[in-house]
Design a protein around this motif. Structure first.
Motif, mmCIF file in Angstrom:
data_model
loop_
_atom_site.group_PDB
_atom_site.id
_atom_site.type_symbol
_atom_site.label_atom_id
_atom_site.label_comp_id
_atom_site.label_asym_id
_atom_site.label_seq_id
_atom_site.Cartn_x
_atom_site.Cartn_y
_atom_site.Cartn_z
ATOM 1 N N ALA A 108 0.839 -1.204 0.000
ATOM 2 C CA ALA A 108 0.000 0.000 0.000
ATOM 3 C C ALA A 108 0.873 1.253 0.000
ATOM 4 O O ALA A 108 0.547 2.251 -0.656
ATOM 5 N N GLU A 109 2.003 1.199 0.692
ATOM 6 C CA GLU A 109 2.906 2.345 0.760
ATOM 7 C C GLU A 109 3.450 2.701 -0.624
ATOM 8 O O GLU A 109 3.455 3.872 -1.019
ATOM 9 N N ASN A 110 3.917 1.692 -1.357
ATOM 10 C CA ASN A 110 4.462 1.940 -2.693
ATOM 11 C C ASN A 110 3.382 2.390 -3.674
ATOM 12 O O ASN A 110 3.617 3.277 -4.494
ATOM 13 N N ILE A 111 2.209 1.794 -3.590
ATOM 14 C CA ILE A 111 1.122 2.156 -4.508
ATOM 15 C C ILE A 111 0.662 3.585 -4.249
ATOM 16 O O ILE A 111 0.393 4.341 -5.188
ATOM 17 N N ALA A 112 0.601 3.992 -2.985
ATOM 18 C CA ALA A 112 0.197 5.368 -2.651
ATOM 19 C C ALA A 112 1.158 6.376 -3.277
ATOM 20 O O ALA A 112 0.733 7.391 -3.843
ATOM 21 N N VAL A 113 2.450 6.109 -3.206
ATOM 22 C CA VAL A 113 3.439 7.009 -3.810
ATOM 23 C C VAL A 113 3.293 7.013 -5.329
ATOM 24 O O VAL A 113 3.365 8.064 -5.967
ATOM 25 N N TRP A 114 3.071 5.849 -5.933
ATOM 26 C CA TRP A 114 2.877 5.773 -7.388
ATOM 27 C C TRP A 114 1.666 6.596 -7.818
ATOM 28 O O TRP A 114 1.736 7.356 -8.790
ATOM 29 N N ILE A 115 0.550 6.496 -7.087
ATOM 30 C CA ILE A 115 -0.645 7.298 -7.405
ATOM 31 C C ILE A 115 -0.323 8.781 -7.272
ATOM 32 O O ILE A 115 -0.709 9.595 -8.117
ATOM 33 N N TYR A 116 0.385 9.156 -6.217
ATOM 34 C CA TYR A 116 0.796 10.546 -6.008
ATOM 35 C C TYR A 116 1.562 11.056 -7.234
ATOM 36 O O TYR A 116 1.286 12.135 -7.756
ATOM 37 N N GLU A 117 2.535 10.279 -7.679
ATOM 38 C CA GLU A 117 3.355 10.691 -8.825
ATOM 39 C C GLU A 117 2.531 10.816 -10.106
ATOM 40 O O GLU A 117 2.694 11.783 -10.863
ATOM 41 N N LYS A 118 1.634 9.864 -10.354
ATOM 42 C CA LYS A 118 0.803 9.907 -11.567
ATOM 43 C C LYS A 118 -0.130 11.116 -11.544
ATOM 44 O O LYS A 118 -0.302 11.789 -12.570
ATOM 45 N N LEU A 119 -0.729 11.395 -10.409
ATOM 46 C CA LEU A 119 -1.631 12.539 -10.305
ATOM 47 C C LEU A 119 -0.857 13.843 -10.449
ATOM 48 O O LEU A 119 -1.312 14.764 -11.141
ATOM 49 N N SER A 120 0.324 13.925 -9.849
ATOM 50 C CA SER A 120 1.157 15.129 -9.990
ATOM 51 C C SER A 120 1.516 15.380 -11.448
ATOM 52 O O SER A 120 1.416 16.515 -11.933
ATOM 53 N N GLU A 121 1.923 14.334 -12.157
ATOM 54 C CA GLU A 121 2.244 14.459 -13.589
ATOM 55 C C GLU A 121 1.048 14.959 -14.379
ATOM 56 O O GLU A 121 1.183 15.838 -15.239
ATOM 57 N N ALA A 122 -0.128 14.418 -14.098
ATOM 58 C CA ALA A 122 -1.341 14.806 -14.827
ATOM 59 C C ALA A 122 -1.691 16.274 -14.588
ATOM 60 O O ALA A 122 -2.112 16.976 -15.518
#
Length: 157
Positions: A108-122
């Motif tokens: 969950a920790e890694n997935i949360a960071v991945w979502i953060y990065e994808k949303l920031s890029e968008a």
């Protein structure tokens, strides 16, 4: 207590309220939206039940802040939903996360960071949102357990 009342006259722009009055303030505000998705995964280098293939109904809470535009909107909830659907959910919903996410242990920790990065890029790609930035991602793996990525942690380290 007063009863329900139907309005006598619907307010009209430029008659009852001026366009210049729509933006009430110039302060940073936070908009949040929640999404759910179902996915399967397993953990590597882990001794416990989660080393076996299993699934979750995840709940993701996205927090985005920024400044309102001339209409008083920071980001339309529908726009946030579109970003989620087109840029993030396609890798998550009804997927085997070990296969669709970048090489990582699908915690969950890694997935949360991945979502953060994808949303920031968008948000950076779509320049309609003045000063918009991701403030937090909270990812519930179960109804009572979540991991969180926050802007202040992501930008410092």
């Amino acid at each position: 207590m007063t009863g329900f009342r139907i309005v006598d006259k619907l307010q009209k722009i430029e008659e009852d309220i001026q366009s210049s009055q729509l933006k009430y303030h110039a302060k940073r505000v936070l908009v949040s939206k929640e999404f759910t998705f179902d996915a399967a995964h397993h953990l590597h280098n882990y001794e416990g039940k989660c080393k076996n293939l299993h699934g979750h109904t995840y709940r993701a809470v996205l927090g985005v802040s920024g400044y309102t535009d001339e209409r008083g909107l920071m980001i339309d909830f529908g726009d946030l939903k579109e970003i989620w659907k087109q840029k993030i959910e396609i890798y998550l919903d009804h997927r085997y996360l070990n296969e669709t996410l970048p090489p990582m242990n699908t915690t969950a920790e890694n997935i949360a960071v991945w979502i953060y990065e994808k949303l920031s890029e968008a948000l950076i790609e779509d320049q309609r949102y003045t000063g918009a930035r991701v403030e937090f991602i909270r990812l519930y793996e179960t109804p009572t357990s979540y991991a969180e990525a926050r802007r202040e942690w992501m930008e410092v380290e």
